[in-house]
Design an enzyme around this catalytic site. Structure first.
Site: not given
Ligand code: ZN
Length: 211
Positions: A75, A94, A96, A121, A161
């Site tokens: 990714e 990133h 999941h 926040y 995702h």
């Molecule tokens: Zn991913």
């Protein structure tokens, strides 16, 4: 210890912390930081964020080409797109993470802003959260879809995702993605309860005071 060794240690520490708290599991999720020479450090493909070896973290040159360490995450193109569009960003995280993924699958969410302003926040750390439609993993069209939004938003949710967040530092990007995940959890808890969320004026006041 050199600056780069410190960055490697920080990636491993934060990866372990995210893993230990169940914010990432298996070999999912990835982290990258910009290095002082204009290149990047990135977590390797198929690596568990809970058990990263700082010395094996992938090194990319200024062009984003892998130059040493283990092979970078598949990714990596997502990270590079975030950096290209957010010139002030020094780190991208990133995940999941479960609650954010759950929100990304709901049919009724606003694709221009997936989670309402539930807390101050959340507004300050995440702001507006657009949704990128589902793409098969590795699809280069996913990068194009992210590119269209990444210039205006530091946090983006990928449908079915997970979230991707850019920040001025690894700490800032991590705090933002943690805030996002916790707010996704709150959003799911509050579904069907008609909660009060911050008003437009309250959101404006936050951006006036805190930028
Ligand atoms: Zn991913």
């Amino acid at each position: 210890m050199t600056t780069e060794s410190k960055q490697r240690e920080e990636i491993a520490l934060i990866g372990q912390s995210l893993f230990d708290r169940g914010l990432t599991m298996g070999s999912s999720g990835n982290i990258s930081v910009r290095t002082s020479d204009g290149g990047w450090l990135m977590t390797p493909t198929n690596a568990c964020l809970g058990r990263l070896d700082p010395d094996r973290i992938s090194r990319l040159d200024e062009q984003g080409q892998w130059c040493n360490g283990d092979k970078p995450t598949k990714e990596s193109f997502l990270h590079m797109t975030m950096y290209q569009e957010n010139r002030n960003s020094s780190a991208v995280v990133h995940l999941h993470s479960t609650h954010s993924v759950a929100v990304s699958c709901l049919p009724e969410i606003d694709h221009s802003d997936c989670i309402p302003p539930i807390t101050a926040y959340y507004v300050m750390r995440v702001g507006r959260l657009p949704l990128v439609p589902y793409h098969i993993p590795g699809d280069p069209e996913l990068a194009d879809a992210v590119r269209g939004l990444a210039g205006k938003h530091s946090s983006i949710l990928l449908a079915n995702h997970g979230p991707i967040v850019a920040g001025k530092s690894l700490e800032a990007a991590t705090y933002a993605i943690e805030e996002l995940e916790e707010t996704a959890k709150l959003f799911l808890l509050l579904r069907g309860h008609n909660p009060r969320v911050l008003t437009e004026q309250e959101v404006e006041e936050l951006s006036r005071k805190f930028g």
